[in-house]
Motif scaffolding. Sequence first.
Motif, mmCIF file in Angstrom:
data_model
loop_
_atom_site.group_PDB
_atom_site.id
_atom_site.type_symbol
_atom_site.label_atom_id
_atom_site.label_comp_id
_atom_site.label_asym_id
_atom_site.label_seq_id
_atom_site.Cartn_x
_atom_site.Cartn_y
_atom_site.Cartn_z
ATOM 1 N N LEU A 10 -34.391 -22.889 6.824
ATOM 2 C CA LEU A 10 -33.700 -22.337 5.665
ATOM 3 C C LEU A 10 -34.691 -22.253 4.508
ATOM 4 O O LEU A 10 -34.878 -23.217 3.768
ATOM 5 C CB LEU A 10 -32.493 -23.212 5.303
ATOM 6 N N THR A 12 -36.565 -20.370 1.020
ATOM 7 C CA THR A 12 -36.125 -19.816 -0.258
ATOM 8 C C THR A 12 -36.116 -18.296 -0.243
ATOM 9 O O THR A 12 -35.331 -17.666 -0.951
ATOM 10 C CB THR A 12 -37.045 -20.317 -1.390
ATOM 11 N N HIS A 37 -33.179 -13.713 1.290
ATOM 12 C CA HIS A 37 -32.201 -14.793 1.141
ATOM 13 C C HIS A 37 -30.863 -14.171 0.782
ATOM 14 O O HIS A 37 -30.811 -13.180 0.046
ATOM 15 C CB HIS A 37 -32.646 -15.750 0.032
ATOM 16 N N ILE A 44 -35.522 -20.440 -6.197
ATOM 17 C CA ILE A 44 -34.596 -21.533 -5.927
ATOM 18 C C ILE A 44 -33.716 -21.854 -7.133
ATOM 19 O O ILE A 44 -32.534 -22.197 -6.993
ATOM 20 C CB ILE A 44 -35.372 -22.788 -5.465
ATOM 21 N N HIS A 47 -30.870 -19.456 -7.278
ATOM 22 C CA HIS A 47 -29.845 -19.812 -6.292
ATOM 23 C C HIS A 47 -28.963 -20.942 -6.825
ATOM 24 O O HIS A 47 -27.729 -20.900 -6.698
ATOM 25 C CB HIS A 47 -30.497 -20.239 -4.976
ATOM 26 N N GLY A 89 -35.662 -27.556 5.845
ATOM 27 C CA GLY A 89 -35.830 -26.826 4.589
ATOM 28 C C GLY A 89 -35.945 -27.806 3.444
ATOM 29 O O GLY A 89 -35.960 -29.027 3.640
ATOM 30 N N GLN A 93 -31.928 -26.182 -0.335
ATOM 31 C CA GLN A 93 -31.391 -25.307 0.717
ATOM 32 C C GLN A 93 -30.518 -26.087 1.694
ATOM 33 O O GLN A 93 -29.468 -25.587 2.124
ATOM 34 C CB GLN A 93 -32.536 -24.612 1.458
#
Length: 542
Positions: A10, A12, A37, A44, A47, A89, A93
């Motif tokens: 997983l 980024t 993603h 990141i 996210h 990851g 994540q």
Amino acid sequence: MASYGIALDLGTSGFRSHLADLDKDGKILSTAVTVRHPLPGANIMDHLHFWMTSGSEIGHRIIMKTIDDLIRLHGCDNVANIKKISICGNPIQLSLFENIEVRDLAFAGENRLKSLGVVRPSRKAHTRKAGDIGVLSIDSEAEVLIPPAIRHEIGADALAMIMRSGMLDKKEVCMVTDYGTNAEMGLYHDGELYSGSAAAGPAMEGQSIKYGVLASPGAISDVNISDDGRLWDNMVLNDTLMPVVAAKVDPATGKEIRILDYKAKGITGTGVVSSMAMGLKSGVISLPHIDTGDKKVHLMDGVWFSEKDVQEAGKAMGAIRAGHRTLVREVGIDDEEIKVMYMAGASGTYVDPIKAQICGMIPRRLDEVYQLGNTSLMMALDLLRDDKMLDRMQDVANSISSNHIMFAGNPIFEDMYILELAYWTEGMPMEMYNEMIQMSGIPSLPEIKIPSKVVRVVKSDIPDIGKGYYSLENVGMKMHANFSGCTGCRKCEKGCPEKALTVSKTKEICVRSDLCLGTACKACEMNCPEKVFKFTDLKVSL
């Protein structure tokens, strides 16, 4: 009845996976990857911001839908035969995958977390059931193997780098970096690991670049100056992800001599590094400009590299060099004391270390360099193959005395990164760079010493793809909303920089999660003349 497993990295910038035959010692049957993603945003922190502002329910649904689509892409005859999933990851994540608390990763300082009522979840090695997490494409009783973090900031991906490299057995001072959107790095000295994470941005994964793509067949992964000194050899990844010379190209005009019948579809992060290094070496690039007639570095099949791309790549390279040198200063050693460098991830595998050295991505004085491949995916596969690996990872995590350096707010990092930006994006001469950095109490950059030993441990970042390689183009989900007061002017659609948004005749807003830049952009909100567009009101279809 056959038993299968899914190994998941997983990342980024996207997800990568193997389908493995558990009855045949985890033999890889096929490989499937996403091209992006699934969550909105380019890094990141984007996210995380989306997750916390739009809600974990939406974010988790998007991730689970993507993983389900990725598993189906393998074409397994009977998904009920998938008995295990292993993941690897960074802590963020993995937390998004599990849908557990992430605010302890988003905010620094115990007082802040206490005021928010945040209780840190355990991030030790454990197992769960697929149905409990929300993986719908397989048997709900299938086992999910979740590896540990060393500390909450140092995740399983960093642990994978450390274990796969064997750096803990080295007597010399070692550095390791996974070159991705979030460049995870560590420096091992005197029995202690000093780690950090530099927000390098998506350029290292070929993203935020005009023709940028993730490593996949048909992507330009490397360039070299030909023997005549005028043309550049363009290397593309073949169907087994091996780089081959496909054409010779004049970088100033785009005129090419075809060698192999491969159609280039874009340029990877390693191709970006190579273009920068060869451009600087040949004089085609004179920071921050490109010295060609049309201000473009031409590659094969109409792919080109712009001055905007130069700046995007430079910012990423500057962040990595500033991160490396911050770790060195925090440990209290000299640059020359680092003897061994381990490079992980796609960029760390395909890039020529000498070119990486020119671009500031590895220390300037090294004895040995090892290129490791995608250690995160490899470790996920190890978890499927070895029932004791999960406990072994926890034992290693427990044994490492670690110090995590937060670069955000670190004065050493800030001083160095400001100068890196001036060098890469404003054309500050190296002599002035060194003078300025010495004024901050930091030694100037040493002269480059080419490593005497360079070992590519694997031939490609994913050494074994099995008998099939699949790419998931339609990643994520579509988010929808109807806003009271919307006139249907479509200014939000026209102003979307990534073309992620459309407005229907009924004034319904539709946004593709994987293309959207998320809450770091919000051009849609800002361009709405009626001020009725609310990004956080976007919902996914049930």
